[in-house]
Scaffold this active site. Structure first.
Site, PDB file in Angstrom:
ATOM      1  N   LYS A   1      -7.727   1.998  -3.066  1.00  0.00           N
ATOM      2  CA  LYS A   1      -7.070   1.449  -2.137  1.00  0.00           C
ATOM      3  C   LYS A   1      -7.563   2.566  -0.903  1.00  0.00           C
ATOM      4  O   LYS A   1      -8.051   2.550   0.309  1.00  0.00           O
ATOM      5  CB  LYS A   1      -6.124   0.567  -1.261  1.00  0.00           C
ATOM      6  CG  LYS A   1      -5.667   0.414  -0.244  1.00  0.00           C
ATOM      7  CD  LYS A   1      -6.107  -1.100   0.560  1.00  0.00           C
ATOM      8  CE  LYS A   1      -5.414  -0.961   1.573  1.00  0.00           C
ATOM      9  NZ  LYS A   1      -5.696  -2.340   2.516  1.00  0.00           N
TER      10      LYS A   1
ATOM     11  N   THR B   1       0.401  -1.707   0.359  1.00  0.00           N
ATOM     12  CA  THR B   1       0.024   0.292  -0.214  1.00  0.00           C
ATOM     13  C   THR B   1       0.954   1.541   0.146  1.00  0.00           C
ATOM     14  O   THR B   1       1.785   1.606   1.197  1.00  0.00           O
ATOM     15  CB  THR B   1      -1.286   0.306   1.163  1.00  0.00           C
ATOM     16  OG1 THR B   1      -1.588  -0.658   1.066  1.00  0.00           O
ATOM     17  CG2 THR B   1      -1.599   0.989   1.634  1.00  0.00           C
TER      18      THR B   1
ATOM     19  N   LYS C   1      -1.653   4.680   8.127  1.00  0.00           N
ATOM     20  CA  LYS C   1      -0.965   5.196   7.409  1.00  0.00           C
ATOM     21  C   LYS C   1      -2.005   4.995   6.217  1.00  0.00           C
ATOM     22  O   LYS C   1      -1.191   6.173   5.059  1.00  0.00           O
ATOM     23  CB  LYS C   1      -0.261   3.975   7.185  1.00  0.00           C
ATOM     24  CG  LYS C   1       0.478   3.885   6.047  1.00  0.00           C
ATOM     25  CD  LYS C   1       0.827   2.287   5.503  1.00  0.00           C
ATOM     26  CE  LYS C   1       1.393   2.556   3.919  1.00  0.00           C
ATOM     27  NZ  LYS C   1       2.016   1.389   3.330  1.00  0.00           N
TER      28      LYS C   1
HETATM   29  P1  NAD Z   1       6.082  -5.812   7.522  1.00  0.00           P
HETATM   30  O1  NAD Z   1       6.603  -4.755   7.787  1.00  0.00           O
HETATM   31  O2  NAD Z   1       5.525  -6.762   8.356  1.00  0.00           O
HETATM   32  O3  NAD Z   1       6.797  -6.329   5.599  1.00  0.00           O
HETATM   33  C1  NAD Z   1       7.614  -5.871   4.983  1.00  0.00           C
HETATM   34  C2  NAD Z   1       8.774  -6.390   5.237  1.00  0.00           C
HETATM   35  O4  NAD Z   1       9.502  -5.639   4.206  1.00  0.00           O
HETATM   36  C3  NAD Z   1       9.180  -6.664   5.916  1.00  0.00           C
HETATM   37  O5  NAD Z   1       9.926  -7.970   6.282  1.00  0.00           O
HETATM   38  C4  NAD Z   1      10.548  -5.862   5.828  1.00  0.00           C
HETATM   39  O6  NAD Z   1      12.043  -6.842   6.359  1.00  0.00           O
HETATM   40  C5  NAD Z   1      10.858  -5.685   4.517  1.00  0.00           C
HETATM   41  N1  NAD Z   1      11.592  -4.947   3.230  1.00  0.00           N
HETATM   42  C6  NAD Z   1      11.776  -3.623   3.706  1.00  0.00           C
HETATM   43  N2  NAD Z   1      12.540  -3.121   2.830  1.00  0.00           N
HETATM   44  C7  NAD Z   1      13.049  -3.869   2.464  1.00  0.00           C
HETATM   45  C8  NAD Z   1      14.087  -3.650   0.730  1.00  0.00           C
HETATM   46  N3  NAD Z   1      14.543  -2.834   0.620  1.00  0.00           N
HETATM   47  N4  NAD Z   1      14.445  -5.298   0.669  1.00  0.00           N
HETATM   48  C9  NAD Z   1      13.266  -6.538   0.845  1.00  0.00           C
HETATM   49  N5  NAD Z   1      12.841  -6.702   2.014  1.00  0.00           N
HETATM   50  C10 NAD Z   1      12.137  -5.102   2.548  1.00  0.00           C
HETATM   51  O7  NAD Z   1       4.356  -5.249   6.798  1.00  0.00           O
HETATM   52  P2  NAD Z   1       3.708  -5.580   6.206  1.00  0.00           P
HETATM   53  O8  NAD Z   1       1.981  -5.824   7.461  1.00  0.00           O
HETATM   54  O9  NAD Z   1       3.808  -6.828   6.056  1.00  0.00           O
HETATM   55  O10 NAD Z   1       2.732  -5.131   5.334  1.00  0.00           O
HETATM   56  C11 NAD Z   1       2.936  -4.755   4.170  1.00  0.00           C
HETATM   57  C12 NAD Z   1       2.220  -3.938   2.400  1.00  0.00           C
HETATM   58  O11 NAD Z   1       0.594  -4.198   2.733  1.00  0.00           O
HETATM   59  C13 NAD Z   1       2.248  -2.415   3.892  1.00  0.00           C
HETATM   60  O12 NAD Z   1       2.568  -1.889   2.604  1.00  0.00           O
HETATM   61  C14 NAD Z   1       0.828  -2.371   3.752  1.00  0.00           C
HETATM   62  O13 NAD Z   1       0.175  -1.172   4.243  1.00  0.00           O
HETATM   63  C15 NAD Z   1       0.067  -3.299   3.514  1.00  0.00           C
HETATM   64  N6  NAD Z   1      -1.242  -4.133   3.936  1.00  0.00           N
HETATM   65  C16 NAD Z   1      -0.949  -4.757   5.367  1.00  0.00           C
HETATM   66  C17 NAD Z   1      -1.715  -5.660   6.265  1.00  0.00           C
HETATM   67  C18 NAD Z   1      -1.205  -5.800   7.205  1.00  0.00           C
HETATM   68  O14 NAD Z   1      -2.428  -6.622   8.045  1.00  0.00           O
HETATM   69  N7  NAD Z   1      -1.056  -6.645   8.201  1.00  0.00           N
HETATM   70  C19 NAD Z   1      -3.189  -5.147   5.278  1.00  0.00           C
HETATM   71  C20 NAD Z   1      -3.564  -4.366   3.892  1.00  0.00           C
HETATM   72  C21 NAD Z   1      -2.002  -3.638   4.038  1.00  0.00           C
END
Ligand code: NAD
Length: 294
Positions: free
Chosen positions: A171, A96, A246
């Site tokens: 979204k 997102t 966010k």
């Molecule tokens: P998270 O922080 O658990 O996962 C993100 C991952 O990206 C981490 O493991 C981090 O180490 C990795 N990362 C960051 N920079 C990186 C790079 N340069 N190279 C490789 N890996 C890298 O976050 P999440 O909860 O999995 O959310 C991910 C996305 O999904 C976000 O944009 C969030 O807004 C969206 N989202 C999350 C949810 C939810 O319920 N968690 C729901 C809908 C959307």
């Protein structure tokens, strides 16, 4: 079966990648966090030590990263996806992020001779694990068709919302509605309490009257009426207030960019900002009722 590179194996990306592996694809993963890579290996994927290595043999690439700056870096950086993936690969960004970053990265992908889609999700960690996410997809028809077989494995509802960036637009518009509606339902229950009106009575009336909405009938912010809502579990998320904030901030950023008027969206942003500043970022977003009671 395809080689699918997966970059960003966190709370969402981890289970999404596991579903691609379960469906028989070879998943080549990279994350900055070594624990996330170990979990990918347990789920049947292969861990790599850089973006460049993970994508070099890929037919498709999925990214699930925190924010626009990470997506820009991972796609357009020197050791990133566009410099290292083979021409014609299918590129899917499910993070997102802000609409402008999504459009800029899609433009860079097109200039590099490939198509990509922005495909943010709703459905949370539970939907990611169950493979029942909703994908809101922006990009050209050909890119959508190429991405769909992979999205079908990770999700249940796949909607093509238009050109590049329109998945992100859908979204943030949806979540702005959600934030405003949750606050409206919380305010109504807080007022009802002061007027001596029972929670269940208000629920029974409004859930079948014109106040009906998802925040009331699927996610009621007071304990009792909806057994599965986080209100019955001490407001454990669910959908954390910090994540709602966010998405509200992304919607307000987009409003500024296109000069849209969203006074209630701005008010929701201010209320969730104050709620999170009070130390409630990891509380479910329906917990804002505690603040609205005063
Ligand atoms: P998270 O922080 O658990 O996962 C993100 C991952 O990206 C981490 O493991 C981090 O180490 C990795 N990362 C960051 N920079 C990186 C790079 N340069 N190279 C490789 N890996 C890298 O976050 P999440 O909860 O999995 O959310 C991910 C996305 O999904 C976000 O944009 C969030 O807004 C969206 N989202 C999350 C949810 C939810 O319920 N968690 C729901 C809908 C959307």
């Amino acid at each position: 079966m395809a080689v699918v590179a997966f970059i960003g194996l966190g709370n969402m990306g981890g289970p999404m990648a596991a579903n691609l592996a379960k469906a028989g694809h070879q998943v080549h993963g990279f994350d900055l966090n070594p624990d996330a890579l170990s979990q990918l290996k347990s789920a049947g994927g292969k861990a790599f030590s850089s973006v460049a290595e993970a994508v070099s043999a890929a037919d498709a690439v999925v990214t699930m990263l925190p924010a626009g700056k990470h997506v820009r870096e991972v796609y357009t950086g020197g050791n990133g996806i566009l410099a290292n993936v083979r021409e014609g690969a299918t590129l899917i960004d499910s993070s997102t992020i802000d609409v402008q970053s999504a459009r800029d990265v899609a433009q860079a992908a097109q200039e590099a001779g490939m198509y990509m889609v922005d495909a943010p999700v709703s459905g949370g960690v539970g939907g990611a694990a169950a493979g029942t996410l909703t994908f809101m997809v922006g990009g050209p028809d050909a890119a959508f068709e190429a991405a769909k077989p992979f999205l079908d494995i990770m999700g249940k509802t796949i909607v093509h919302a238009g050109g590049a960036g329109n998945g992100q637009a859908a979204k943030i518009c949806n979540n702005m509605m959600l934030g405003i509606q949750m606050i409206s339902v919380c305010e109504a229950f807080a007022l009802a309490e002061k007027l001596g009106l029972d929670h269940q009575k208000l629920y029974d009336i409004s859930s079948t009257a014109s106040g009906q909405c998802w925040s009331l009938t699927s996610y009621c912010p007071v304990p009792g009426p909806v057994a599965t809502s986080p209100a019955n579990n001490d407001y454990k998320p669910g959908f954390a207030a910090a994540m709602m904030l966010k998405d509200l901030k992304l919607s307000q950023e987009a409003c500024d960019a296109v000069k849209a008027q969203t006074p209630l969206g701005a008010a929701a942003d201010a209320l969730y900002s104050a709620f999170c500043e009070d130390g409630n970022g990891d509380v479910d977003f329906s917990g804002i009722i505690k603040k609205l009671r005063g």
